[in-house]
Design an enzyme around this catalytic site. Sequence first.
Site, PDB file in Angstrom:
ATOM      1  N   HIS A 101     -12.040  -8.609  -3.231  1.00 19.60           N
ATOM      2  CA  HIS A 101     -11.368  -7.052  -3.338  1.00 19.60           C
ATOM      3  C   HIS A 101     -12.781  -5.892  -2.898  1.00 19.60           C
ATOM      4  O   HIS A 101     -12.676  -4.723  -3.417  1.00 19.60           O
ATOM      5  CB  HIS A 101     -11.086  -7.036  -4.532  1.00 19.60           C
ATOM      6  CG  HIS A 101     -10.160  -7.803  -5.412  1.00 19.60           C
ATOM      7  ND1 HIS A 101     -10.308  -9.222  -6.527  1.00 19.60           N
ATOM      8  CD2 HIS A 101      -8.920  -7.386  -5.672  1.00 19.60           C
ATOM      9  CE1 HIS A 101      -8.743  -9.305  -6.492  1.00 19.60           C
ATOM     10  NE2 HIS A 101      -8.556  -8.680  -5.968  1.00 19.60           N
TER      11      HIS A 101
ATOM     12  N   LYS B  72      -5.530  -7.880   3.130  1.00 19.17           N
ATOM     13  CA  LYS B  72      -4.610  -8.765   2.200  1.00 19.17           C
ATOM     14  C   LYS B  72      -4.081  -7.639   1.791  1.00 19.17           C
ATOM     15  O   LYS B  72      -4.514  -6.251   0.654  1.00 19.17           O
ATOM     16  CB  LYS B  72      -5.295  -8.976   0.937  1.00 19.17           C
ATOM     17  CG  LYS B  72      -4.630  -9.687   0.262  1.00 19.17           C
ATOM     18  CD  LYS B  72      -5.047 -10.644  -0.651  1.00 19.17           C
ATOM     19  CE  LYS B  72      -4.079 -11.167  -2.270  1.00 19.17           C
ATOM     20  NZ  LYS B  72      -4.780 -10.306  -3.324  1.00 19.17           N
TER      21      LYS B  72
HETATM   22  N1  MSP Z   1      -1.209 -14.078 -11.378  1.00 21.96           N
HETATM   23  C1  MSP Z   1      -2.590 -14.529 -10.824  1.00 21.96           C
HETATM   24  C2  MSP Z   1      -0.871 -16.181 -10.584  1.00 21.96           C
HETATM   25  C3  MSP Z   1      -0.999 -16.572 -11.228  1.00 21.96           C
HETATM   26  S1  MSP Z   1      -0.405 -17.777 -11.416  1.00 21.96           S
HETATM   27  C4  MSP Z   1      -0.587 -19.087 -12.640  1.00 21.96           C
HETATM   28  C5  MSP Z   1      -2.122 -13.934  -9.414  1.00 21.96           C
HETATM   29  N2  MSP Z   1      -1.113 -12.941  -9.124  1.00 21.96           N
HETATM   30  S2  MSP Z   1      -1.160 -11.914  -7.899  1.00 21.96           S
HETATM   31  O1  MSP Z   1       0.399 -10.611  -8.368  1.00 21.96           O
HETATM   32  O2  MSP Z   1      -1.722 -11.112  -7.905  1.00 21.96           O
HETATM   33  O3  MSP Z   1      -0.486 -12.919  -6.715  1.00 21.96           O
HETATM   34  C6  MSP Z   1       0.591 -13.822  -6.566  1.00 21.96           C
HETATM   35  C7  MSP Z   1       0.562 -14.552  -5.959  1.00 21.96           C
HETATM   36  O4  MSP Z   1       0.424 -13.855  -4.703  1.00 21.96           O
HETATM   37  C8  MSP Z   1      -0.929 -15.585  -4.797  1.00 21.96           C
HETATM   38  O5  MSP Z   1      -0.792 -16.284  -4.920  1.00 21.96           O
HETATM   39  C9  MSP Z   1      -1.484 -14.356  -3.886  1.00 21.96           C
HETATM   40  O6  MSP Z   1      -1.954 -14.974  -2.457  1.00 21.96           O
HETATM   41  C10 MSP Z   1       0.113 -13.770  -3.635  1.00 21.96           C
HETATM   42  N3  MSP Z   1       0.660 -12.279  -2.432  1.00 21.96           N
HETATM   43  C11 MSP Z   1      -0.471 -11.233  -3.310  1.00 21.96           C
HETATM   44  N4  MSP Z   1      -0.723 -10.825  -2.417  1.00 21.96           N
HETATM   45  C12 MSP Z   1      -0.463 -11.238  -0.736  1.00 21.96           C
HETATM   46  C13 MSP Z   1      -0.787 -11.154   0.451  1.00 21.96           C
HETATM   47  N5  MSP Z   1      -0.188  -9.133   0.535  1.00 21.96           N
HETATM   48  N6  MSP Z   1      -0.022 -12.049   1.061  1.00 21.96           N
HETATM   49  C14 MSP Z   1       0.732 -13.147   0.749  1.00 21.96           C
HETATM   50  N7  MSP Z   1       0.413 -12.961  -0.249  1.00 21.96           N
HETATM   51  C15 MSP Z   1       0.104 -12.222  -1.323  1.00 21.96           C
HETATM   52  O7  MSP Z   1      -3.093 -14.208  -8.743  1.00 21.96           O
END
Ligand code: MSP
Length: 503
Positions: free
Chosen positions: A147, A298
């Site tokens: 981040h 990202k």
């Molecule tokens: N809450 C946790 C996951 C817990 S699973 C037991 C988390 N949440 S998240 O909302 O931040 O992201 C969830 C998933 O979405 C992650 O695998 C993350 O890589 C995916 N993505 C979030 N932003 C993304 C992009 N910009 N591109 C692709 N995937 C993305 O982490």
Amino acid sequence: MTSYYLTTPIYYVNARPHLGHAYTTIIGDALARWHRLLGEDVHFLTGTDEHGLKIQQAAEAAGKTPQEFVDEIAPQFQDAWQRLNISNDDFIRTTEVRHRIGVQELLQRCYDAGDIELDVYAGKYCVACEEYYADDELLEGDLCPIHKRPVEYFEEENYFFRLSRFQDRLLDWYAAHPGAIVPEFRGNEALGLIRSGLRDFSVSRTSLQWGIPLPWDDKHVAYVWFDALANYMTAVGFGSDDPADQASFEKWWPARHLIGKDIIRHHCVYWPAMLLSAGIELPAGWAVGGWLLSGGEKMSKTSGNVVNPLDLIDEFGVDGFRYYVLADTTYGQDGDFTYEGLTSRYNSDLANNLGNLLSRVATVVGKKCDGVGPAPRADSPLADAAASAWDGTAAAWAEVQPNRALEATWSLIRATNAYLEANEPWKAEPGPAVDAVMGDALEALRIVAILASPAVPATSQHVWERIGLTGQVGDQRLPDAARWGGYPGGVSVVKGDPLFPRK
Ligand code: MSP
């Protein structure tokens, strides 16, 4: 019947659903639909991750209690998935009772196994990741490597999961299950993490209220990742003493997990170790995606470069958007989201290839065949193209490579357009020669509609009906339905509006 239990990560509710969330969920949906076409008994799960410090802080910032806050955001995910035509069979929220029961059972099992112990923790913590970092993992100025924000210093008494004891067991397990993680290079990343040495991780917090209390010490609440990972089991009945829930867990577990590359450590290291400790079967597999980037970063709430998928649906249609997300990036690698890319995919693959094919076929059948679709020829020159489209599409979905699957399906669209151009049925007099060509083209469209339906379900259904077929395209069963010769002939073909008006 083979059962196929597929999960997406559960999304943090500190932000509204964005393109990054939609990306993983659409891939999961397409994969679930593909496996339904194969005749498997599919259970597709998604949900929301609602506990932890990040959510507690977001609620405070919004002037709400955590419960009020999560109750407002979670339905936005449900709505977004409905609008994107996501066919999830269940939606788990970690604030549900079924989840709490199962998390406590899992904690208790690991505690009883002697793998959870009390200790003092001091270290640097990134709230956005909900993760402690060692000094050498941080960027200059103590910034989180993901981040790029300052980490916070925490010191507290925590229960620890003794991950360090699991290195050999994990390596042995992965050695015995080659290909458990796809693509392979992502599997190698996971093995690299395990080989580089495993540190115990804390599974509880006393400084936090918003979470699930440890069953043996309620001054502590469970660490959000321990809580979150358990969703994959709690959603199908783990921890419940109701026999129906127990039967459900028996039926569906183990799951196949779709995750992003940023959560490999949690899913491919912590999670299998937790399961080994608790004496539960390990997951059936993991597919790891890259990030969908926007402007090279990202996409995330924290980075402020969020694209709202719902705005894009208004402009490109649900299937236009789904198609782009699935076709434009190689799963496993990062992809770059651009508006230009979306427009150009839409115009070339959807408007010019698929849309144009349907409209040509419907027009010629209207003019030269009285609007009645002729039957295909058994020895059609397109039959080979159809067979290789099926082979290529099936092989690619089996490896979780949606862009290759669509490429293989679209090869049949291109072959059919080329076949029409070579034969120019629009210039010929009505008669058996035109009927033969049009029957072949209709049969190709029938097969395309089936093979494309995981990606663009509403469009496929529309094509299905326009070429005079009844029932649901999603109810077809592969591989039989993809065999050449299924188009019956003698049914009405409808001219209709363009499928995808050019942008
Ligand atoms: N809450 C946790 C996951 C817990 S699973 C037991 C988390 N949440 S998240 O909302 O931040 O992201 C969830 C998933 O979405 C992650 O695998 C993350 O890589 C995916 N993505 C979030 N932003 C993304 C992009 N910009 N591109 C692709 N995937 C993305 O982490």
